[in-house]
Motif scaffolding. Structure first.
Motif, short mmCIF file in Angstrom:
data_model
loop_
_atom_site.label_atom_id
_atom_site.label_comp_id
_atom_site.label_asym_id
_atom_site.label_seq_id
_atom_site.Cartn_x
_atom_site.Cartn_y
_atom_site.Cartn_z
N ASN A 58 0.84 -1.19 0.00
CA ASN A 58 0.00 0.00 0.00
C ASN A 58 0.89 1.26 0.00
O ASN A 58 1.63 1.49 0.94
CB ASN A 58 -0.89 -0.01 1.24
N GLU A 69 5.74 -0.50 -9.98
CA GLU A 69 5.57 -0.92 -11.38
C GLU A 69 6.53 -0.19 -12.31
O GLU A 69 7.11 -0.78 -13.23
CB GLU A 69 4.12 -0.69 -11.83
N ALA A 87 5.65 -9.04 -1.79
CA ALA A 87 4.19 -8.91 -1.69
C ALA A 87 3.76 -9.46 -0.35
O ALA A 87 4.16 -10.56 0.04
CB ALA A 87 3.51 -9.68 -2.82
N ASN A 89 0.41 -9.64 0.51
CA ASN A 89 -0.93 -10.21 0.38
C ASN A 89 -1.16 -10.61 -1.08
O ASN A 89 -0.31 -10.35 -1.95
CB ASN A 89 -2.00 -9.23 0.88
N LEU A 90 -2.31 -11.21 -1.35
CA LEU A 90 -2.57 -11.71 -2.69
C LEU A 90 -2.70 -10.58 -3.70
O LEU A 90 -2.30 -10.71 -4.86
CB LEU A 90 -3.82 -12.59 -2.69
N ARG A 91 -3.28 -9.46 -3.28
CA ARG A 91 -3.38 -8.32 -4.18
C ARG A 91 -1.99 -7.83 -4.58
O ARG A 91 -1.74 -7.52 -5.75
CB ARG A 91 -4.18 -7.19 -3.51
N GLY A 92 -1.08 -7.74 -3.63
CA GLY A 92 0.28 -7.34 -3.95
C GLY A 92 0.95 -8.32 -4.90
O GLY A 92 1.68 -7.92 -5.81
N GLU A 94 -0.55 -10.20 -7.12
CA GLU A 94 -1.14 -9.98 -8.44
C GLU A 94 -0.45 -8.81 -9.15
O GLU A 94 -0.13 -8.89 -10.34
CB GLU A 94 -2.64 -9.70 -8.31
N ARG A 95 -0.23 -7.72 -8.41
CA ARG A 95 0.46 -6.57 -8.99
C ARG A 95 1.87 -6.95 -9.44
O ARG A 95 2.32 -6.57 -10.53
CB ARG A 95 0.54 -5.44 -7.98
N GLN A 119 1.70 -6.12 8.33
CA GLN A 119 0.91 -6.52 7.16
C GLN A 119 -0.56 -6.79 7.46
O GLN A 119 -1.27 -7.33 6.62
CB GLN A 119 1.56 -7.74 6.49
#
Length: 310
Positions: A58, A69, A87, A89-92, A94-95, A119
């Protein structure tokens, strides 16, 4: 130690340069994207084959990593170099995977109090999420590593039970990451306890390699690296110039000192006959480049001791 486990070998240690991520995340100023890319280029030039290039977290909590990115896009992979993106978490994850990065770094925690601050996950949740990140990376055709944070002690809860860390390592190994790392997140460990934990985790997760990550808060990082290598760790993290620290551990005063300096660790290992694949001369040039960027605040002891022009 298990009878069929090979004896520790100290002929060669693989290095993970963590300065661009773990190093810069604790800097008070946000580095420009182009400077981060230059730092990664310096690491590639001195022979680093695995580099933590960014953290997909975040940006409101860690603004130093808001351009993750863009950093990955700007450091197109060199042959034989693995770019690692953290990462939590899963969102991280994915990014990270969407950037085409080669490897994802997941983090499980050995302390509920640290995990909630770092976290937003307690110990059990972090283990499950880390295993999920490993699986997500595998489905994407990429690899993942897992680090056990505060494996030697927590700034909020104090001592961490060694048996608990071993159980966590065993659970994470079942997810089949490329390795399990033990992190002394606040630089509290001593060589004896490092040797004991590395040896026991090595047995528990075999044949997976054990990686180590030490902070130099109490001036024990190099001694701890040596103890870990002798106990069978085969991969070690380091940060150019000793950059780094954990912004969430910093909530407990005095616990956010930097990582072991790459220059200092490489000097010690090479002087001890242990290969790393790192070009020392080029490493010291990179260290001086970074020192100029930091306006003379590098934490590397070796860099200070070198004669001018070496």
């Amino acid at each position: 130690m298990r009878g069929d486990l090979p004896a520790p070998s100290a002929a060669q240690i693989d290095i993970v340069e963590v300065g661009p991520r773990d190093g810069l995340q604790n800097e008070s100023r946000v580095w420009p994207t182009e400077d981060k890319i230059s730092l990664i280029g310096e690491a590639i030039a001195y022979g680093a084959k695995r580099i933590e290039v960014a953290s997909f977290v975040n940006p409101r909590r860690v603004p130093q990593m808001a351009d993750a990115e863009a950093v990955v896009a700007g450091c197109a992979n060199a042959p034989g170099v693995t770019r690692i993106g953290l990462a939590l978490n899963l969102r991280g994850a994915e990014r990270a995977l969407a950037t085409g990065i080669e490897q994802v770094g997941a983090v499980a925690v050995a302390s509920d109090a640290f995990g909630i601050r770092n976290q937003g996950q307690d110990r059990a949740e972090s283990v499950g999420i880390a295993a999920g990140i490993v699986e997500m990376a595998r489905r994407s055709g990429r690899s993942a590593q897992v680090t056990i944070a505060v494996a030697f002690g927590c700034p909020f809860e104090g001592a961490v039970d060694r048996a608990l860390v071993i159980d966590i390592a065993r659970a994470l190994a079942a997810a089949q990451p490329v390795e399990i790392a033990l992190a002394d997140t606040i630089g509290i460990a001593g060589p004896g306890e490092v040797a004991a934990l590395v040896a026991e985790v090595r047995t528990a997760v075999a044949p997976l390699p054990v990686r180590v990550h030490f902070h130099d808060t109490r001036n024990t990082a190099n001694a701890n690296i040596w103890a870990a290598v002798q106990a069978g760790a085969s991969v070690a993290d380091a940060s150019l110039g000793g950059l780094g620290g954990c912004p969430f551990a910093a909530q407990a005063p005095g616990t956010a000192a930097g990582n072991i300096a790459t220059e200092d660790m490489i000097y010690m290992l090479h002087r001890s006959g242990i290969g790393t694949g790192i070009d020392e001369s080029r490493l010291y040039r990179a260290g001086r480049w970074l020192d100029r960027k930091l306006k003379g605040s590098s934490r590397s002891k070796v860099l200070v001791a070198l004669p001018p022009g070496s």
